[in-house]
Design a protein around this motif. Sequence first.
Motif, PDB file in Angstrom:
ATOM      1  N   GLU A 149      -5.192  15.962 -11.744  1.00 60.71           N
ATOM      2  CA  GLU A 149      -5.957  14.742 -11.499  1.00 60.71           C
ATOM      3  C   GLU A 149      -6.876  14.903 -10.290  1.00 60.71           C
ATOM      4  O   GLU A 149      -8.016  14.423 -10.286  1.00 60.71           O
ATOM      5  N   SER A 150      -6.401  15.583  -9.251  1.00 60.39           N
ATOM      6  CA  SER A 150      -7.238  15.821  -8.070  1.00 60.39           C
ATOM      7  C   SER A 150      -8.441  16.674  -8.428  1.00 60.39           C
ATOM      8  O   SER A 150      -9.570  16.400  -7.972  1.00 60.39           O
ATOM      9  N   PRO A 154      -0.480  15.980 -10.525  1.00 61.63           N
ATOM     10  CA  PRO A 154      -1.343  15.507  -9.438  1.00 61.63           C
ATOM     11  C   PRO A 154      -2.443  16.501  -9.080  1.00 61.63           C
ATOM     12  O   PRO A 154      -3.532  16.092  -8.645  1.00 61.63           O
ATOM     13  N   THR A 182       4.418  20.862  -5.772  1.00 62.70           N
ATOM     14  CA  THR A 182       4.410  19.673  -6.620  1.00 62.70           C
ATOM     15  C   THR A 182       4.234  20.089  -8.076  1.00 62.70           C
ATOM     16  O   THR A 182       4.099  21.273  -8.390  1.00 62.70           O
ATOM     17  N   ARG A 188       0.854  -1.178   0.000  1.00 64.40           N
ATOM     18  CA  ARG A 188       0.000   0.000   0.000  1.00 64.40           C
ATOM     19  C   ARG A 188       0.895   1.236   0.000  1.00 64.40           C
ATOM     20  O   ARG A 188       1.736   1.398   0.862  1.00 64.40           O
ATOM     21  N   ARG A 189       0.682   2.095  -0.966  1.00 61.39           N
ATOM     22  CA  ARG A 189       1.497   3.303  -1.049  1.00 61.39           C
ATOM     23  C   ARG A 189       0.596   4.479  -1.378  1.00 61.39           C
ATOM     24  O   ARG A 189      -0.106   4.485  -2.379  1.00 61.39           O
ATOM     25  N   GLU A 190       0.617   5.463  -0.480  1.00 57.86           N
ATOM     26  CA  GLU A 190      -0.180   6.662  -0.697  1.00 57.86           C
ATOM     27  C   GLU A 190       0.558   7.559  -1.677  1.00 57.86           C
ATOM     28  O   GLU A 190       1.696   7.943  -1.452  1.00 57.86           O
ATOM     29  N   THR A 191      -0.054   7.868  -2.765  1.00 58.81           N
ATOM     30  CA  THR A 191       0.590   8.679  -3.781  1.00 58.81           C
ATOM     31  C   THR A 191       0.454  10.163  -3.451  1.00 58.81           C
ATOM     32  O   THR A 191      -0.389  10.574  -2.648  1.00 58.81           O
ATOM     33  N   VAL A 192       1.278  10.968  -4.112  1.00 62.58           N
ATOM     34  CA  VAL A 192       1.181  12.415  -3.964  1.00 62.58           C
ATOM     35  C   VAL A 192      -0.212  12.878  -4.363  1.00 62.58           C
ATOM     36  O   VAL A 192      -0.838  13.697  -3.688  1.00 62.58           O
ATOM     37  N   GLN A 193      -0.714  12.330  -5.462  1.00 57.77           N
ATOM     38  CA  GLN A 193      -2.032  12.745  -5.938  1.00 57.77           C
ATOM     39  C   GLN A 193      -3.130  12.442  -4.925  1.00 57.77           C
ATOM     40  O   GLN A 193      -4.010  13.270  -4.688  1.00 57.77           O
ATOM     41  N   SER A 194      -3.089  11.252  -4.292  1.00 55.55           N
ATOM     42  CA  SER A 194      -4.132  10.913  -3.322  1.00 55.55           C
ATOM     43  C   SER A 194      -4.058  11.804  -2.088  1.00 55.55           C
ATOM     44  O   SER A 194      -5.090  12.172  -1.513  1.00 55.55           O
ATOM     45  N   ARG A 195      -2.849  12.183  -1.691  1.00 60.18           N
ATOM     46  CA  ARG A 195      -2.709  13.082  -0.544  1.00 60.18           C
ATOM     47  C   ARG A 195      -3.260  14.470  -0.879  1.00 60.18           C
ATOM     48  O   ARG A 195      -3.938  15.091  -0.050  1.00 60.18           O
TER      49      ARG A 195
END
Length: 227
Positions: free
Chosen positions: A58-59, A55, A51, A13-20
């Motif tokens: 996409e957000s 990202p 950033t 499981r890796r939280e991406t920059v975009q998800s944050r």
Amino acid sequence: MTRTSFPEIAPVRRETVQSRIHQELRTMLMAGHFQPGQALKINDLAAAFGTSAQPIRESIRQLVAERALDATANRSARIPRLGPEQLDDLRRTRLALEGLAAELATERATEDGIAALSRIVDEELRADDKRDIGTSVAHNLNFHFTMYRMSGSEIIPPIIEGLWLRVGPHVRTAAEIFDAREGRGAELHVRSIEAMRKGDGPGTRAAIETDINRFFDLIRDMAPTED
């Protein structure tokens, strides 16, 4: 046929920059960090988050899909301005879902849970007396969702989040036009906790519904007239 398995490998499981960024923007929207009608420019947000534009883009796309933002021609976005009919629709839906969540939370309330709500209200009252609107709005958000998570429902809180994504930018407006000092801002939160301590689900629901109605009454007259 040979069957291959990898029992020693666990899911990664890796939280991406975009998800944050997406989650941070969601929180900012619900807490009223943006104003209705405000333009959100990709380059400005990228600079603020430190950033690249991708990202952020996409957000924004996700938030447009969630109806929290309106897309604009230059691939940026704008905070929606809600008209009277939209506000009335959101009011009805919030009353139904948040009232239910408040009743369910009362049924499952523990001493620790009620104490947590009381601490949030104490902080909210201090912020109100200082007219620290940003902090007060953040505590208001925390209070409601702490209570709704106490409902035990996995379905209701995420749906309520979607509603708050749309009304959040108007919360700051309501807070700015209402004098919340001397306990006026949190009085209905206090009343809901008192009902919860008594195990009075309908009483908790009534306090939360009155709180919701007061918010919509404050902002409805400021809503743009629909053509």
